[in-house]
Design a protein around this motif. Structure first.
Motif, PDB file in Angstrom:
ATOM      1  N   TYR A 196       0.838  -1.209   0.000  1.00  0.00           N
ATOM      2  CA  TYR A 196       0.000   0.000   0.000  1.00  0.00           C
ATOM      3  C   TYR A 196       0.873   1.260   0.000  1.00  0.00           C
ATOM      4  CZ  TYR A 196      -3.909  -3.095   1.327  1.00  0.00           C
ATOM      5  OH  TYR A 196      -4.844  -4.087   1.363  1.00  0.00           O
ATOM      6  N   VAL A 197       1.896   1.264   0.858  1.00  0.00           N
ATOM      7  CA  VAL A 197       2.791   2.426   0.958  1.00  0.00           C
ATOM      8  C   VAL A 197       3.520   2.641  -0.372  1.00  0.00           C
ATOM      9  CG1 VAL A 197       4.859   3.340   2.101  1.00  0.00           C
ATOM     10  CG2 VAL A 197       3.065   2.232   3.462  1.00  0.00           C
ATOM     11  N   ALA A 198       3.967   1.526  -0.982  1.00  0.00           N
ATOM     12  CA  ALA A 198       4.704   1.632  -2.252  1.00  0.00           C
ATOM     13  C   ALA A 198       3.806   2.213  -3.346  1.00  0.00           C
ATOM     14  CB  ALA A 198       5.228   0.258  -2.658  1.00  0.00           C
ATOM     15  N   VAL A 199       2.541   1.754  -3.402  1.00  0.00           N
ATOM     16  CA  VAL A 199       1.610   2.252  -4.427  1.00  0.00           C
ATOM     17  C   VAL A 199       1.353   3.742  -4.207  1.00  0.00           C
ATOM     18  CG1 VAL A 199      -0.779   2.105  -5.265  1.00  0.00           C
ATOM     19  CG2 VAL A 199       0.533   0.017  -4.906  1.00  0.00           C
ATOM     20  N   TRP A 248       4.817  10.222  -6.812  1.00  0.00           N
ATOM     21  CA  TRP A 248       5.951  10.424  -7.728  1.00  0.00           C
ATOM     22  C   TRP A 248       5.438  10.793  -9.123  1.00  0.00           C
ATOM     23  CZ3 TRP A 248       7.941   6.618 -11.503  1.00  0.00           C
ATOM     24  CH2 TRP A 248       9.144   7.015 -12.077  1.00  0.00           C
ATOM     25  N   CYS A 249       4.345  10.122  -9.569  1.00  0.00           N
ATOM     26  CA  CYS A 249       3.748  10.423 -10.880  1.00  0.00           C
ATOM     27  C   CYS A 249       3.238  11.860 -10.909  1.00  0.00           C
ATOM     28  CB  CYS A 249       2.600   9.458 -11.187  1.00  0.00           C
ATOM     29  SG  CYS A 249       3.149   7.781 -11.505  1.00  0.00           S
ATOM     30  N   PHE A 250       2.591  12.297  -9.836  1.00  0.00           N
ATOM     31  CA  PHE A 250       2.091  13.676  -9.752  1.00  0.00           C
ATOM     32  C   PHE A 250       3.240  14.664  -9.920  1.00  0.00           C
ATOM     33  CE2 PHE A 250      -2.002  12.195  -8.359  1.00  0.00           C
ATOM     34  CZ  PHE A 250      -2.862  13.243  -8.598  1.00  0.00           C
ATOM     35  N   GLN A 251       4.367  14.355  -9.245  1.00  0.00           N
ATOM     36  CA  GLN A 251       5.534  15.247  -9.332  1.00  0.00           C
ATOM     37  C   GLN A 251       6.076  15.306 -10.752  1.00  0.00           C
ATOM     38  OE1 GLN A 251       8.176  13.785  -6.327  1.00  0.00           O
ATOM     39  NE2 GLN A 251       7.528  15.321  -4.813  1.00  0.00           N
ATOM     40  N   ALA A 252       6.160  14.112 -11.402  1.00  0.00           N
ATOM     41  CA  ALA A 252       6.693  14.046 -12.766  1.00  0.00           C
ATOM     42  C   ALA A 252       5.795  14.809 -13.738  1.00  0.00           C
ATOM     43  CB  ALA A 252       6.836  12.584 -13.196  1.00  0.00           C
ATOM     44  N   ALA A 253       4.486  14.876 -13.438  1.00  0.00           N
ATOM     45  CA  ALA A 253       3.544  15.571 -14.329  1.00  0.00           C
ATOM     46  C   ALA A 253       3.573  17.083 -14.133  1.00  0.00           C
ATOM     47  CB  ALA A 253       2.137  15.032 -14.097  1.00  0.00           C
ATOM     48  N   GLU A 254       4.490  17.532 -13.293  1.00  0.00           N
ATOM     49  CA  GLU A 254       4.665  18.968 -13.031  1.00  0.00           C
ATOM     50  C   GLU A 254       3.354  19.625 -12.611  1.00  0.00           C
ATOM     51  OE1 GLU A 254       6.650  20.854 -16.269  1.00  0.00           O
ATOM     52  OE2 GLU A 254       8.375  19.514 -16.176  1.00  0.00           O
ATOM     53  N   MET A 255       2.587  18.930 -11.790  1.00  0.00           N
ATOM     54  CA  MET A 255       1.336  19.480 -11.269  1.00  0.00           C
ATOM     55  C   MET A 255       1.664  20.643 -10.335  1.00  0.00           C
ATOM     56  SD  MET A 255      -1.366  17.853 -12.364  1.00  0.00           S
ATOM     57  CE  MET A 255      -2.608  18.190 -11.141  1.00  0.00           C
ATOM     58  N   SER A 256       0.962  21.729 -10.557  1.00  0.00           N
ATOM     59  CA  SER A 256       1.226  22.889  -9.709  1.00  0.00           C
ATOM     60  C   SER A 256      -0.075  23.659  -9.508  1.00  0.00           C
ATOM     61  CB  SER A 256       2.298  23.772 -10.367  1.00  0.00           C
ATOM     62  OG  SER A 256       2.261  25.051  -9.773  1.00  0.00           O
ATOM     63  N   VAL A 257      -0.491  23.754  -8.286  1.00  0.00           N
ATOM     64  CA  VAL A 257      -1.725  24.475  -7.980  1.00  0.00           C
ATOM     65  C   VAL A 257      -1.549  25.968  -8.272  1.00  0.00           C
ATOM     66  CG1 VAL A 257      -3.369  25.064  -6.141  1.00  0.00           C
ATOM     67  CG2 VAL A 257      -2.388  22.762  -6.251  1.00  0.00           C
ATOM     68  N   SER A 258      -0.356  26.510  -7.950  1.00  0.00           N
ATOM     69  CA  SER A 258      -0.133  27.948  -8.138  1.00  0.00           C
ATOM     70  C   SER A 258      -0.179  28.317  -9.632  1.00  0.00           C
ATOM     71  CB  SER A 258       1.209  28.367  -7.524  1.00  0.00           C
ATOM     72  OG  SER A 258       2.246  27.624  -8.137  1.00  0.00           O
TER      73      SER A 258
END
Lengths: 270, 290
Positions: free
Chosen positions: A29-32, A38-48
């Motif tokens: 569960y922790v790994a998933v 990590w995927c969110f970070q790679a997608a350069e998601m940025s609320v600002s």
């Protein structure tokens, strides 16, 4: 004296709401969860950045209104061409899917080699996106709706053949055994017992394929494969957002119309 | 009379399974001869059929009785190789079934009608299309198999078959909108369309109410009278075996317990056939694990 209406607190005796995970499950569960972050970070998601973009979004939408209906006759004709491409691509794709499905159905295939070959072809055409097929066919047959029809045919083949094969595998074996017992050939069993049993599911899948092809045919024009996509791209490139809004509304109307009609037909036929 | 093993149950004057007709008996050619038929579904499973042997003669009706799991349906299917037997000899209509290749097996099956317990009609097709399917082996073009495309000659023949089972008025109805009795009669019409020389029926009345079951069995009797075809049918209803069978073959645990003329069977003594298997007849595995 104790109150007889008062029940003892038995909450400690209740079973857990959820089973406690063992060490391996907990680690998984922790790994998933870490993988998704990590995927969110790679997608350069940025609320600002998103918040900074909201005014631009508002400006674009405001520039789209009111939609320009001046070229509605031309847009209407292209929309019709788009839908015609979807219909032809679906019809050809469905027709091609039937023999592929027979070869790819475990209980109908002539032998294992044919089964694996058919499954391989279906998997390949399904995994390549329709836009890539459109680019391929624009290069091979040139610009225009024919390339789009070919792309939609191949895309429909990948979509339908797999589901057709599964519905053939699920067909009641009783009538097939009856036809085998009276000396029918393999083709007789498929035409006489398997296809009629699989027909409701195949019709439903074909109507879903038509919906899918209608949506796909809209974007195929972006790579020159005919349809309304090229009009949308031209309007956007020329900052003619009012006309772009008209095209988007027309696409919306066509897709909703096809989806509603297809849903009504499915409900009636099945 | 109690049930006895096959070898001791052969009555004086009766023929042992798989042997020629005795002198004095009316000569009827053997349409189906089975010897040493054996079938096992998995390596660790018990034999479903063990050395089954019997003969079916022209125009004769053989009722196969036995408890659930005694191997009746498997035996019928093995005779047409709808299920592949492990070993045995099967001669049907003068042809060796075991050595037949796919094409000759299809030709052979074309002469043998098979009526199933669950009718096995194609649900979404009309009654007439289902009957037309009976002609698949002799009318090879797909257009002959459907009501919408079949030529008038075949449709007329299919309608005549429906007339024989009393269902002409339902020719255009979808077969999944029929009652159980009507479905079974359509299945018999499909068999008639085959112009069979031999008919197998696997518990044809089992899923029907008593009246419909009676009508179906009566149709088989009529088929035998009119066409002189041999009929091999399985049933649980001993009254059907008594009334519609010329001979009775009893199976227990995949073995032939007896095969004798219907007049020589003590139907009241057949309870043992349907009772629990005595420990002496069970394998050590069955005794230990049930």
């Amino acid at each position: 004296m104790a109150d007889p209406t008062r029940q003892p607190d038995r909450r400690r005796e209740l079973p857990d709401r959820l089973p406690r995970p063992d060490a391996l499950s907990f680690t998984l569960y922790v790994a998933v969860a870490a993988f998704v972050i990590w995927c969110f970070q790679a997608a350069e998601m940025s609320v600002s950045t998103f918040i900074e973009g909201v005014p631009s979004m508002g400006r674009l939408v405001s520039e789209m209104f009111p939609p320009a209906f001046g070229r509605m006759d031309s847009i209407g004709a292209t929309m019709l061409e788009t839908f015609q491409m979807a219909v032809v691509g679906t019809v050809l794709g469905v027709a091609l899917s039937i023999p592929f499905a027979v070869m790819a159905a475990r209980n109908q295939t002539p032998n294992r080699a044919v089964y694996y070959l058919a499954r391989g072809v279906i998997t390949f055409v399904r995994t390549v996106p329709d836009l890539i097929w459109a680019i391929f066919f624009v290069i091979t047959v040139g610009l225009g709706p024919f390339a789009g029809v070919l792309a939609l045919t191949v895309d429909t083949l990948g979509f339908c053949a797999r589901f057709f094969a599964e519905s053939m595998e699920e067909a009641d074996p009783g009538p097939q055994e009856a036809l085998t017992a009276l000396g029918a050939r393999r083709s007789g069993i498929v035409l006489g017992a398997v296809l009629p049993a699989a027909m409701p599911s195949m019709v439903a899948t074909s109507l879903f394929a038509l919906e899918k092809a209608t949506r796909s045919s809209v974007v195929l024009g972006l790579v020159g494969a005919g349809g309304i996509g090229i009009e949308l791209k031209a309007a956007m490139d020329m900052f003619d957002y009012n006309e772009a809004a008209t095209i988007i509304l027309s696409i919306f109307a066509l897709v909703v119309l096809v989806e509603r009609t297809s849903a009504a037909l499915r409900a009636r036929l099945i | 009379m109690s049930v006895q093993p096959a070898e001791t149950a052969v009555v004086p004057g009766a023929r042992a399974p798989g042997t020629a007709a005795s002198p004095g008996a009316p000569h009827r050619s053997e349409q189906l001869t089975v010897r040493g038929l054996r079938k096992r579904y998995g390596a660790k499973e018990a034999d479903v059929l063990q050395d089954v042997a019997f003969v079916l003669r022209e125009g004769e009706s053989l009722a196969v009785i036995g408890a659930n799991g005694s191997g009746k349906s498997t035996m019928l299917r093995c005779c047409l190789r709808l299920i592949e037997p492990d070993t045995g000899e099967i001669e049907m209509l003068g042809q060796d079934v075991m050595s037949a290749r796919e094409r000759s097996l299809r030709r052979l099956r074309a002469h043998v009608g098979f009526v199933f317990q669950r009718h096995n009609l194609v649900p979404r097709l009309s009654v007439l299309s289902n009957v037309l399917h009976g002609a698949q082996a002799r009318a090879a073009s797909p257009r002959n198999w459907f009501q919408a495309t079949a030529p008038g000659r075949l449709r007329a023949e299919a309608l005549a078959c429906l007339e024989r089972v009393g269902l002409t008025e339902l020719a255009g109805r979808r077969s999944d909108r029929l009652s159980g009795g009507q479905s079974q009669r359509v299945a018999i019409a499909r068999t008639l369309m085959q112009r069979p020389r031999l008919v197998f029926a696997d518990e044809p009345a089992a899923s029907l109410d008593p009246t419909a079951g009676e009508e179906v069995m009566e149709l088989f009797a009529q088929l035998m009278r009119d066409e002189g075809v041999g009929v091999l049918f399985t049933c649980h209803d001993l009254d059907h075996a008594r009334r519609y069978g010329d001979r009775v073959l009893a199976l227990r645990q995949g073995r032939v317990m007896f095969d004798r003329a219907v007049g020589e069977v003590d139907f009241d003594g057949l309870r043992q056939l349907y009772g629990p298997v005595p420990a002496a007849e069970r394998s050590p595995r069955e005794v230990l694990y049930g």
